[in-house]
Design a protein around this motif. Structure first.
Motif, PDB file in Angstrom:
ATOM      1  N   GLU A   1      -3.526  -2.349  -8.496  1.00 15.03           N
ATOM      2  CA  GLU A   1      -4.536  -1.299  -8.565  1.00 15.03           C
ATOM      3  C   GLU A   1      -3.814   0.039  -8.584  1.00 15.03           C
ATOM      4  OE1 GLU A   1      -8.199  -2.085  -6.072  1.00 15.03           O
ATOM      5  OE2 GLU A   1      -6.776  -3.494  -5.163  1.00 15.03           O
ATOM      6  N   VAL A   2      -3.992   0.781  -9.671  1.00 13.38           N
ATOM      7  CA  VAL A   2      -3.204   1.976  -9.940  1.00 13.38           C
ATOM      8  C   VAL A   2      -4.129   3.183 -10.056  1.00 13.38           C
ATOM      9  CG1 VAL A   2      -1.606   3.061 -11.575  1.00 13.38           C
ATOM     10  CG2 VAL A   2      -1.456   0.594 -11.129  1.00 13.38           C
ATOM     11  N   ASP A   3      -3.710   4.309  -9.463  1.00 14.77           N
ATOM     12  CA  ASP A   3      -4.437   5.563  -9.585  1.00 14.77           C
ATOM     13  C   ASP A   3      -3.422   6.699  -9.591  1.00 14.77           C
ATOM     14  OD1 ASP A   3      -6.243   7.597  -9.644  1.00 14.77           O
ATOM     15  OD2 ASP A   3      -7.371   6.992  -7.870  1.00 14.77           O
ATOM     16  N   GLY A   4      -2.966   7.058 -10.793  1.00 17.71           N
ATOM     17  CA  GLY A   4      -1.933   8.080 -10.914  1.00 17.71           C
ATOM     18  C   GLY A   4      -0.653   7.507 -11.474  1.00 17.71           C
ATOM     19  N   GLU A   5       0.451   8.181 -11.238  1.00 17.00           N
ATOM     20  CA  GLU A   5       1.759   7.763 -11.737  1.00 17.00           C
ATOM     21  C   GLU A   5       2.532   7.074 -10.612  1.00 17.00           C
ATOM     22  OE1 GLU A   5       2.454   8.108 -14.966  1.00 17.00           O
ATOM     23  OE2 GLU A   5       0.480   9.062 -15.147  1.00 17.00           O
TER      24      GLU A   5
ATOM     25  N   ALA B   1       7.291   1.395 -14.813  1.00 19.69           N
ATOM     26  CA  ALA B   1       6.483   2.592 -14.614  1.00 19.69           C
ATOM     27  C   ALA B   1       5.042   2.312 -15.027  1.00 19.69           C
ATOM     28  CB  ALA B   1       7.044   3.760 -15.425  1.00 19.69           C
ATOM     29  N   LEU B   2       4.114   2.644 -14.147  1.00 16.82           N
ATOM     30  CA  LEU B   2       2.685   2.463 -14.383  1.00 16.82           C
ATOM     31  C   LEU B   2       1.988   3.811 -14.225  1.00 16.82           C
ATOM     32  CD1 LEU B   2       2.215  -0.670 -12.093  1.00 16.82           C
ATOM     33  CD2 LEU B   2       2.457  -0.695 -14.588  1.00 16.82           C
ATOM     34  N   GLY B   3       0.874   3.978 -14.918  1.00 17.13           N
ATOM     35  CA  GLY B   3       0.123   5.207 -14.787  1.00 17.13           C
ATOM     36  C   GLY B   3      -1.321   5.009 -15.184  1.00 17.13           C
ATOM     37  N   SER B   4      -2.174   5.937 -14.749  1.00 11.43           N
ATOM     38  CA  SER B   4      -3.587   5.884 -15.106  1.00 11.43           C
ATOM     39  C   SER B   4      -4.213   7.245 -14.883  1.00 11.43           C
ATOM     40  CB  SER B   4      -4.324   4.835 -14.270  1.00 11.43           C
ATOM     41  OG  SER B   4      -4.403   5.262 -12.912  1.00 11.43           O
ATOM     42  N   ASP B   5      -5.317   7.493 -15.589  1.00  7.12           N
ATOM     43  CA  ASP B   5      -6.153   8.661 -15.356  1.00  7.12           C
ATOM     44  C   ASP B   5      -7.381   8.165 -14.612  1.00  7.12           C
ATOM     45  OD1 ASP B   5      -4.388  10.324 -16.818  1.00  7.12           O
ATOM     46  OD2 ASP B   5      -5.292   9.611 -18.683  1.00  7.12           O
ATOM     47  N   GLY B   6      -7.278   8.088 -13.307  1.00  5.39           N
ATOM     48  CA  GLY B   6      -8.330   7.489 -12.507  1.00  5.39           C
ATOM     49  C   GLY B   6      -7.998   6.043 -12.189  1.00  5.39           C
ATOM     50  N   PRO B   7      -8.843   5.393 -11.389  1.00  6.70           N
ATOM     51  CA  PRO B   7      -8.562   4.010 -10.972  1.00  6.70           C
ATOM     52  C   PRO B   7      -8.461   3.053 -12.159  1.00  6.70           C
ATOM     53  CG  PRO B   7     -10.294   4.982  -9.622  1.00  6.70           C
ATOM     54  CD  PRO B   7     -10.054   5.934 -10.757  1.00  6.70           C
ATOM     55  N   ALA B   8      -7.432   2.209 -12.142  1.00  4.19           N
ATOM     56  CA  ALA B   8      -7.231   1.188 -13.167  1.00  4.19           C
ATOM     57  C   ALA B   8      -6.675  -0.054 -12.489  1.00  4.19           C
ATOM     58  CB  ALA B   8      -6.284   1.673 -14.256  1.00  4.19           C
ATOM     59  N   ARG B   9      -6.796  -1.160 -13.187  1.00  6.32           N
ATOM     60  CA  ARG B   9      -6.370  -2.426 -12.584  1.00  6.32           C
ATOM     61  C   ARG B   9      -5.605  -3.244 -13.610  1.00  6.32           C
ATOM     62  NH1 ARG B   9     -11.130  -5.143  -9.838  1.00  6.32           N
ATOM     63  NH2 ARG B   9     -10.274  -4.396  -7.871  1.00  6.32           N
ATOM     64  N   GLY B  10      -4.538  -3.888 -13.143  1.00 13.96           N
ATOM     65  CA  GLY B  10      -3.762  -4.763 -14.004  1.00 13.96           C
ATOM     66  C   GLY B  10      -3.312  -5.988 -13.239  1.00 13.96           C
ATOM     67  N   PHE B  11      -2.662  -6.891 -13.948  1.00  9.73           N
ATOM     68  CA  PHE B  11      -2.100  -8.091 -13.322  1.00  9.73           C
ATOM     69  C   PHE B  11      -0.703  -8.286 -13.892  1.00  9.73           C
ATOM     70  CE2 PHE B  11      -1.429 -12.422 -12.003  1.00  9.73           C
ATOM     71  CZ  PHE B  11      -2.182 -12.545 -10.837  1.00  9.73           C
ATOM     72  N   LEU B  12       0.271  -8.377 -12.984  1.00 10.64           N
ATOM     73  CA  LEU B  12       1.671  -8.559 -13.360  1.00 10.64           C
ATOM     74  C   LEU B  12       1.982 -10.035 -13.511  1.00 10.64           C
ATOM     75  CD1 LEU B  12       4.582  -7.319 -13.685  1.00 10.64           C
ATOM     76  CD2 LEU B  12       4.831  -7.684 -11.215  1.00 10.64           C
ATOM     77  N   LEU B  13       2.526 -10.409 -14.675  1.00 12.88           N
ATOM     78  CA  LEU B  13       2.976 -11.767 -14.957  1.00 12.88           C
ATOM     79  C   LEU B  13       4.475 -11.713 -15.191  1.00 12.88           C
ATOM     80  CD1 LEU B  13       0.246 -12.669 -17.605  1.00 12.88           C
ATOM     81  CD2 LEU B  13       0.274 -13.427 -15.222  1.00 12.88           C
ATOM     82  N   GLY B  14       5.233 -12.565 -14.493  1.00 15.74           N
ATOM     83  CA  GLY B  14       6.668 -12.536 -14.702  1.00 15.74           C
ATOM     84  C   GLY B  14       7.360 -13.773 -14.180  1.00 15.74           C
TER      85      GLY B  14
ATOM     86  N   ARG C   1       0.846  -1.185   0.000  1.00 17.53           N
ATOM     87  CA  ARG C   1       0.000   0.000   0.000  1.00 17.53           C
ATOM     88  C   ARG C   1       0.885   1.240   0.000  1.00 17.53           C
ATOM     89  NH1 ARG C   1      -2.982  -3.522  -0.890  1.00 17.53           N
ATOM     90  NH2 ARG C   1      -4.951  -4.094   0.128  1.00 17.53           N
ATOM     91  N   ARG C   2       0.728   2.086  -1.001  1.00 16.50           N
ATOM     92  CA  ARG C   2       1.357   3.398  -0.993  1.00 16.50           C
ATOM     93  C   ARG C   2       0.555   4.299  -1.930  1.00 16.50           C
ATOM     94  NH1 ARG C   2       5.771   0.384  -3.383  1.00 16.50           N
ATOM     95  NH2 ARG C   2       6.010   0.774  -5.639  1.00 16.50           N
ATOM     96  N   PRO C   3       0.763   5.602  -1.880  1.00 17.44           N
ATOM     97  CA  PRO C   3      -0.060   6.497  -2.697  1.00 17.44           C
ATOM     98  C   PRO C   3      -0.073   6.085  -4.167  1.00 17.44           C
ATOM     99  CG  PRO C   3       1.218   7.772  -1.132  1.00 17.44           C
ATOM    100  CD  PRO C   3       1.696   6.349  -1.009  1.00 17.44           C
ATOM    101  N   GLY C   4      -1.266   5.893  -4.685  1.00 21.28           N
ATOM    102  CA  GLY C   4      -1.441   5.548  -6.080  1.00 21.28           C
ATOM    103  C   GLY C   4      -1.326   4.076  -6.404  1.00 21.28           C
ATOM    104  N   LEU C   5      -0.970   3.229  -5.428  1.00 20.46           N
ATOM    105  CA  LEU C   5      -0.760   1.812  -5.713  1.00 20.46           C
ATOM    106  C   LEU C   5      -1.263   0.941  -4.579  1.00 20.46           C
ATOM    107  CD1 LEU C   5       0.560  -0.444  -7.509  1.00 20.46           C
ATOM    108  CD2 LEU C   5       2.612  -0.151  -6.114  1.00 20.46           C
TER     109      LEU C   5
END
Length: 320
Positions: free
Chosen positions: A196-200, A243-256, A164-168
C-alpha cells in the motif's frame, strides 16, 4: 481457483535462466472467463513472460459490486504440483476441499493450499457476503523434489508480518520482505507481498531474485513508470531497491523469487513435467480417482477436464 480455459495455456517452460539484470517491462493482462458467471484479468502466464520466480499463474478479479451481479461460483476442480495462494482486498470467499477443509477467507488472510500429487477444491461466495469482491488468485510451482511427495494441505494465516513507515504499508504474504518473514510454507526461494503506497517510497529486495509489481488499485508507479489496473511492471533482477510512487493511495502486489529453471508443463488446472504426465492427471481426475479425493457437500457437479489438444504439449521458454 480454476482455469476454465481449455486451449490457451499449452505451455512448457523452464530450462534457461541466464544472468539476472535490471529491466522494466510492462505486462498487460487479458480478460478470461471464470466459468459462465464471471470474468477475471489474467496476468500470468503472459504472452511476453510466463513466470516470475516460481509464480506461474495470477488472476486479478474485481473490484466488483456483487449485490446484483453474479457472485463467485467455482465448482470442485483439481490441482497438481502447485500451491494456490488466495488473497483478498475486499469481500469473502468460502473454500472447501477434499481434505475436509472448510474456511471463509477474509481480506488480509492468506489461504494457502498445497496440491502435491493431487487435491480438489471449490471456491464460492458464502451466503452472507459483502457487496464488493476484489482479490488475487495465484499459483506457485512446486520444485521437483517435493512436487509429488509433499502431503496435500490447506492452511490459513491471519497474523502475517507487516511493515509500516511513511508512505508504505506492506504485508509479507510469502517469503521475506525487509526482515519480515511470513510463517507460510514455501518450497522455493520466493517473495509475495501486498504493498500500500502513498507518495514516493522504496523497498529493499534481493538482487538474486527477479521481481514484478502488479497494480491492483490506484495510480501506482514503479521505477517512475505508471501502471494501469492489472498491469505488471516486470523488473528483472540485480536490484537491491525498487522505487514505488503514487499520487494518492495505491495498492500493488510484489511477486518475486529465484528464476524457476525446471521444465514445467501447465494445462487447464494441472502442472506436470511433460505431456504424458498431464494426460495421466486428466484421466485420473475424470475417472474420479481417489488421488484427488472429493469435495463433499458441494451443491452442484464437479468440473471435468476438457479434451486434450490434438498436438503434444510443446516446449516454450519462460519468456518470449
Amino acid at each position: 481457483m480454476s482455469n476454465f480455459e481449455a486451449d490457451v495455456e499449452i505451455a512448457e517452460f523452464g530450462a534457461e535462466a541466464g544472468a539476472l539484470t535490471p529491466s522494466l517491462e510492462i505486462l498487460t493482462a487479458r480478460s478470461v472467463p471464470l466459468g459462465p458467471r464471471q470474468h477475471v484479468r489474467r496476468v500470468l502466464p503472459n504472452r511476453e513472460r510466463r513466470m516470475i520466480g516460481p509464480w506461474c499463474f495470477a488472476d486479478h478479479y474485481g473490484p466488483a459490486d456483487i449485490t446484483r451481479e453474479p457472485k463467485m461460483w467455482v465448482p470442485p476442480h483439481p490441482h497438481t504440483c502447485l500451491q494456490t495462494v488466495s488473497w483478498l482486498f475486499a469481500g469473502e470467499v468460502q473454500h472447501d476441499d477434499s481434505l475436509s477443509s472448510h474456511a471463509v477467507v477474509l481480506p488480509g488472510q492468506l489461504a494457502l493450499m498445497t496440491a502435491g500429487a493431487g487435491i480438489a477444491h471449490s471456491e464460492i461466495s458464502p451466503d452472507a457476503h459483502s457487496t464488493e469482491l476484489h482479490g488475487l488468485q495465484l499459483w506457485v510451482a512446486l520444485p521437483d523434489e517435493v512436487r509429488l511427495s509433499v502431503p496435500p494441505a490447506f492452511d490459513r494465516y491471519a497474523d502475517l508480518p507487516r511493515l509500516r513507515r511513511p508512505g508504505l504499508r506492506a504485508t509479507a504474504v510469502l517469503g521475506e520482505l525487509e526482515g519480515q518473514v511470513s510463517s507460510a510454507s514455501a518450497y522455493s526461494p520466493i517473495v509475495g507481498a501486498e504493498l500500500e503506497v502513498d507518495g514516493e517510497v522504496s523497498i529493499r529486495v534481493r538482487p538474486d531474485f527477479e521481481h514484478g509489481v502488479l497494480c491492483v488499485g490506484g495510480a501506482l508507479r514503479v521505477e517512475g513508470r505508471p501502471l494501469g489496473q492489472s498491469e505488471v511492471g516486470y523488473l528483472g533482477g540485480g536490484r537491491d531497491v525498487i522505487a514505488l510512487g503514487s499520487d494518492g493511495p495505491a495498492r500493488g502486489f510484489l511477486l518475486g523469487g529465484e528464476p524457476f529453471t525446471e521444465d514445467l508443463v501447465m494445462w487447464w488446472n494441472f502442472i506436470g513435467r511433460d505431456h504424458d504426465e498431464i494426460v495421466r492427471f486428466r484421466e485420473l481426475w475424470n475417472a474420479g480417482s481417489a488421488q484427488f479425493g472429493e469435495v463433499a457437500g458441494f451443491p452442484g457437479e464437479r468440473l471435468l477436464a476438457p479434451p486434450m489438444p490434438t498436438v503434444r504439449l510443446r516446449p516454450r521458454g519462460r519468456h518470449r
